[in-house]
Write a protein that holds these residues in place. Structure first.
Motif, short mmCIF file in Angstrom:
data_model
loop_
_atom_site.label_atom_id
_atom_site.label_comp_id
_atom_site.label_asym_id
_atom_site.label_seq_id
_atom_site.Cartn_x
_atom_site.Cartn_y
_atom_site.Cartn_z
N GLY A 52 34.90 85.43 52.55
CA GLY A 52 34.75 86.74 51.95
C GLY A 52 34.97 86.74 50.46
N VAL A 53 34.37 87.72 49.82
CA VAL A 53 34.66 87.97 48.41
C VAL A 53 35.01 89.45 48.28
CG1 VAL A 53 33.29 86.13 47.34
CG2 VAL A 53 32.17 88.24 47.99
N THR A 54 35.97 89.73 47.41
CA THR A 54 36.44 91.11 47.28
C THR A 54 36.44 91.54 45.82
OG1 THR A 54 38.72 90.38 47.12
CG2 THR A 54 37.93 90.93 49.32
N THR A 55 36.58 92.83 45.60
CA THR A 55 36.62 93.42 44.26
C THR A 55 37.63 92.72 43.36
OG1 THR A 55 37.03 95.44 43.03
CG2 THR A 55 38.36 95.13 44.99
N ARG A 56 37.32 92.70 42.06
CA ARG A 56 38.31 92.22 41.09
C ARG A 56 39.14 93.37 40.53
NH1 ARG A 56 35.42 87.47 37.50
NH2 ARG A 56 34.45 86.39 39.25
N SER A 57 38.97 94.55 41.09
CA SER A 57 39.78 95.69 40.62
C SER A 57 41.26 95.36 40.73
CB SER A 57 39.49 96.93 41.46
OG SER A 57 40.42 97.95 41.15
N LYS A 58 42.03 95.80 39.71
CA LYS A 58 43.48 95.60 39.73
C LYS A 58 44.15 96.64 40.62
CE LYS A 58 43.41 92.46 36.43
NZ LYS A 58 44.05 91.15 36.38
N ASP A 236 35.36 97.08 47.15
CA ASP A 236 34.27 96.11 47.33
C ASP A 236 34.66 94.93 48.20
OD1 ASP A 236 32.75 97.50 45.55
OD2 ASP A 236 33.29 96.24 43.85
N THR A 237 33.86 94.68 49.19
CA THR A 237 34.12 93.57 50.10
C THR A 237 32.81 93.07 50.67
OG1 THR A 237 36.24 94.57 50.75
CG2 THR A 237 35.34 92.88 52.21
N VAL A 238 32.60 91.77 50.64
CA VAL A 238 31.52 91.15 51.39
C VAL A 238 32.14 90.07 52.28
CG1 VAL A 238 29.44 89.72 51.32
CG2 VAL A 238 29.69 91.61 49.70
N LEU A 239 31.86 90.16 53.57
CA LEU A 239 32.41 89.19 54.51
C LEU A 239 31.26 88.51 55.26
CD1 LEU A 239 35.23 91.47 56.00
CD2 LEU A 239 35.58 89.53 54.44
#
Lengths: 410, 410
Positions: A52-58, A236-239
Motif C-alpha cells: 500500500g501507499v498512503t497520503t503524505r499528509s502530516k 489517501d490510500t491505495v492498497l
C-alpha cells in the motif's frame, strides 16, 4: 454519489473479471441520511499478500495510520471501506471507532486484526459513529458474495459522478493472471499521492515486499502524476491485494519469470485508474496531459509539470478554450526550477506556439483553438536544458468546481 | 480598468500629499483599442535614490531585467510604466522596445538611461510596439506636471477594479517626511513577491543601500505575505524612490536618527498597499487574514499559512460561508512542514473550533457562521510546537475568478 451531473469526461464502466480468492459485500450503515450502500467489505482467502501507499499528509486519518501499521505484516484477509465520513481529525474517539470496526471484521472473517485494512472517505472532523460502523460491517459480511464490482465501486464513492474501475491481464509462467482496480476521488486531488481511495486485487502470487516495490514504482508514475486542485487529502490510500490463486510460482523479485509482465500490467492499470480520477475532477470539462522535456532532471520536469497543472490561471484559460501560452510561461517561471526563458518552447496539441523565448513566426492560432475546443488537451513544454522529462494529468478549472466546493458540507 | 464590477472589498481613494521632487505625466499609447491613458512617466529631481524588489520568476520580462541592472546604480531620474502589454516572453524584439523607450525617456529628462526604470503589465507574449511606446513616453513627458496621483494610479491598472494608493508620514530629525505609494494588481498574485507593480515615492533623504535594506525587510512581511491565486507574474516589481527634498540629514543606516520612524512608516505603507491588492483579488468577496503560531520557525509558519491561503478547497469554503475547518486541517497537513495532528487548534474569528486533534466540546457553529457571513474573515491556527509565527492575507475563490480568467484574452 451526489446529484452533481455526470462528468462530461466520464467513460463507461467496463466489464471486469472475477478475481479468485476475493469476496465482496456491501451494506448501508447510514453515515448520512441516505439509503445507498456506504460500507464495503472485501474478504480475501488465506495466503493473500498486501502492499500500500498512503497520503503524505502530516495530519492523516486513523484509518491511514492503521493501514501503515498493518502493512508491516504483509498479509491481508479483509478490507473495510466507509463512505460519507472520513473519520479524519477526530482524535481518540475516531481512532477507537476505526479499531473497533476492524476488530469486528477480523472476528467475522476469523483472522488477526492486523490482517484487516480500513479506509474512510467523506467529511473531515466528525468521528465515525461506532455503532453504525459495527452494524454496517456485520451486514456487509452477511452479504459477502452478493456484491458486484460495480456495487463496491459505487459504495466507496462520495462526490464521484461516475464509478471508476479497470482491469488488466498478464501471463506469468504460462498462467494468465487478472488484475482489477476500483477507485474513488474527484476533488482534493494532488500528489503525493493523488487524493483517492484505490484498491487493486489480483489472483497473482507475489511476495509482499516485491508487491510493495512494484506498487511504489507504479505510484510514482501514475497516482503521483495527477492533480485536480493541488489539495492533498488526509485519507489517501491505495492498497493492492494478491491472492495467489492463479497457481503460478510466487513472484519474489524483478528476476522472477513473469515479473516484468506483471509490473507492466500493474503500471498500466494504475495509470488508467489515475486518469479516471482526473476525468471525474470536480467541475472538469477537459482532460489535460502536460508533458515536460528538456529539464535538468526528471524530478525537475515533474515539479515544472505540476506547477503548470496546478496553476489556476492555466486551468481557467483551458476552461475558456484560450491558447494563453503566456500563462504556461508564467507557471514555468514560478516553479523555482532551472529554466531559461530564451530556450523555452511550448506546443498545444502538437502545434508549436512559442520557441526560443517568443511566439513563433507566422503563428496561426486557428489549429490551436480547434485543439482546445476538444475535451482532450495536450500541452508540451521543452526547456532545452537537459534530458529530464515527466508527464502529468489534470483537468480544467471551471464554475463547476466552485459550485461543488463552495457548498459541499451543507 | 475593465468593465468587471468594482470589488465589494474596495476602499475609497485617499487624499494624497505631493512629494517634492516628483512630477507625473500620463498619455495614451493605445496598446489596446482604448482611449484611456496607458503610459505613465514619473520624473524625479537630481539626487533621488532608488531601491527595488522584483519577481523571482525564472522567466521575467525585459523590464524586470532592466530594473535589476539599473538598481545597481542606486540613482533614479525617471520611471516609465506601460499598461495593457506586459512585454514578457517577447525575445529580442521586446527587449529592444523596452531599451528604446527607456533611452527616449532618458533623453527627454536629460539623464543617463541607467537612471530610468521601467515596468509593463498586461498580456504576456506580445512585443511592446516600439513606435507606440516611444510616442507614448514623449506625450507623457510633455504632460509632466498635469497628472494627479489618481491619474497615474488609474493609468497603470489593467484588470484592477479600483485604484489603489496610500500615504504615510514620519518625523526625521524634526522634519516631517511623506511617503506615497500606488499599486496595481489583482490576479496572478502570489509571493514571492506578490504579483504587482508598486511604486513608492518619498521626499526623505536615504542612501540607496539603506533604502534597499528597508524595502527588503518591508517586502518580506507585506508583499511576500499576500496571495490571490498562487500564480506568480513575470513582471512583479516594487520600486521606492527617495528624492531627499525634505531637508533632513540623509539616512545612511539603522543608527541614523529617524531611521526607525521611517522604517515603520514604510512597513505600514507596504502592508496597506499589499492588503489593497488582496481587496481587489479577482472575484474576491472576502478579505481573509490567516495567522499561524506555534510552528517550529517563522519560515515554517509562513509556509503553512500560505498552504492554507492557496488551498482552493479552503478558499471555496470561505466563499460559501462554510466553517469547514476540516479543509484547514487538510491544508496544514499538505504543507510538508512539521505538524502534530493532536496538538493542532483552529479558530475562526477568534472562536475556537478544534483543539487537540478534534472538534471542541459543545462546538456551536452559529458565531462562526456569523463571522464567515461578513467580508473580513480571520483564521487562526496554532500548531503547539514552537514559537514560529506568520500572518498572510488572501481572498476567497469565487465564480467571479473563473469568469474573469476563463475569458481574459478574448
Amino acid at each position: 454519489m451526489t446529484t452533481t451531473p455526470i462528468s462530461p469526461l466520464a467513460t463507461p464502466f467496463p466489464t471486469l473479471p472475477e478475481v479468485a480468492g476475493v469476496r465482496r459485500g456491501t451494506a448501508t450503515a447510514g453515515y448520512k441520511p441516505w439509503t445507498r450502500a456506504d460500507v464495503t467489505l472485501l474478504a480475501f482467502d488465506e495466503g493473500t499478500s498486501v502492499a500500500g501507499v498512503t497520503t503524505r499528509s502530516k495530519c492523516p486519518s486513523p484509518e491511514v495510520e492503521l493501514c501503515r501499521r498493518h502493512l508491516a505484516w504483509g498479509t491481508a484477509r479483509g478490507l473495510v471501506v466507509n463512505a460519507g465520513n472520513s473519520n479524519a481529525f477526530t482524535g481518540i474517539t475516531g481512532a477507537e471507532a476505526c479499531a473497533k470496526q476492524v476488530a469486528e471484521a477480523a472476528n467475522l472473517i476469523g483472522c488477526e486484526p492486523a490482517e484487516v485494512f480500513a479506509a474512510s472517505t467523506g467529511v473531515i472532523g466528525v468521528p465515525l459513529p461506532q455503532a453504525k460502523a459495527i452494524a454496517g460491517v456485520r451486514a456487509a459480511h452477511a452479504a459477502l458474495g452478493s456484491a458486484s464490482w460495480l456495487d463496491v465501486t459505487t459504495a466507496i464513492g462520495t462526490t464521484d459522478t461516475f464509478p471508476k474501475a479497470a482491469a488488466r491481464e498478464a501471463m506469468i509462467g504460462g498462467v494468465k493472471v487478472v488484475l482489477v482496480g476500483f477507485i474513488k476521488g474527484s476533488g482534493m486531488i494532488a500528489p503525493d499521492m493523488a487524493t483517492m481511495l484505490g484498491f487493486i486485487a489480483t489472483d497473482a502470487a507475489i511476495a509482499a515486499p516485491f508487491l510493495q516495490q512494484l506498487l511504489d514504482a507504479a505510484n510514482r508514475r501514475t497516482f503521483s502524476c495527477i492533480t485536480v486542485d493541488g489539495d492533498t487529502s488526509t485519507s489517501d490510500t491505495v492498497l493492492a491485494f494478491a491472492t495467489g490463486k492463479a497457481g503460478h510460482a510466487e513472484l519474489e523479485g524483478p528476476d522472477s519469470p513473469g515479473a516484468d509482465a506483471f509490473a507492466a500490467a500493474l503500471h498500466d492499470l494504475c495509470r488508467e485508474l489515475a486518469q479516471l480520477v482526473v476525468r471525474d475532477g470536480e467541475g472538469a470539462t477537459r482532460f489535460v496531459e502536460i508533458r515536460v522535456s528538456g529539464a535538468v532532471s526528471d524530478d525537475s520536469a515533474h515539479r515544472i509539470a505540476l506547477s503548470i497543472a496546478n496553476s489556476p490561471l492555466v486551468k481557467t484559460a483551458i476552461a475558456g478554450g484560450d491558447a494563453n501560452w503566456g500563462r504556461v510561461v508564467m507557471a514555468v517561471g514560478k516553479a523555482g526550477e532551472p529554466a531559461e526563458r530564451d530556450l523555452l518552447s511550448i506546443r498545444f496539441g502538437g502545434v508549436e506556439v512559442a520557441a526560443r523565448g517568443m511566439v513563433v513566426d507566422g503563428y496561426d492560432e486557428a489549429p490551436v483553438a480547434a485543439h482546445l475546443a476538444g475535451q482532450e488537451v495536450e500541452i508540451t513544454v521543452d526547456l532545452g536544458l537537459g534530458d529530464g522529462r515527466a508527464t502529468v494529468w489534470t483537468s480544467d478549472l471551471t464554475h463547476g468546481y466552485i459550485s461543488i466546493n463552495a457548498d459541499y458540507r451543507s
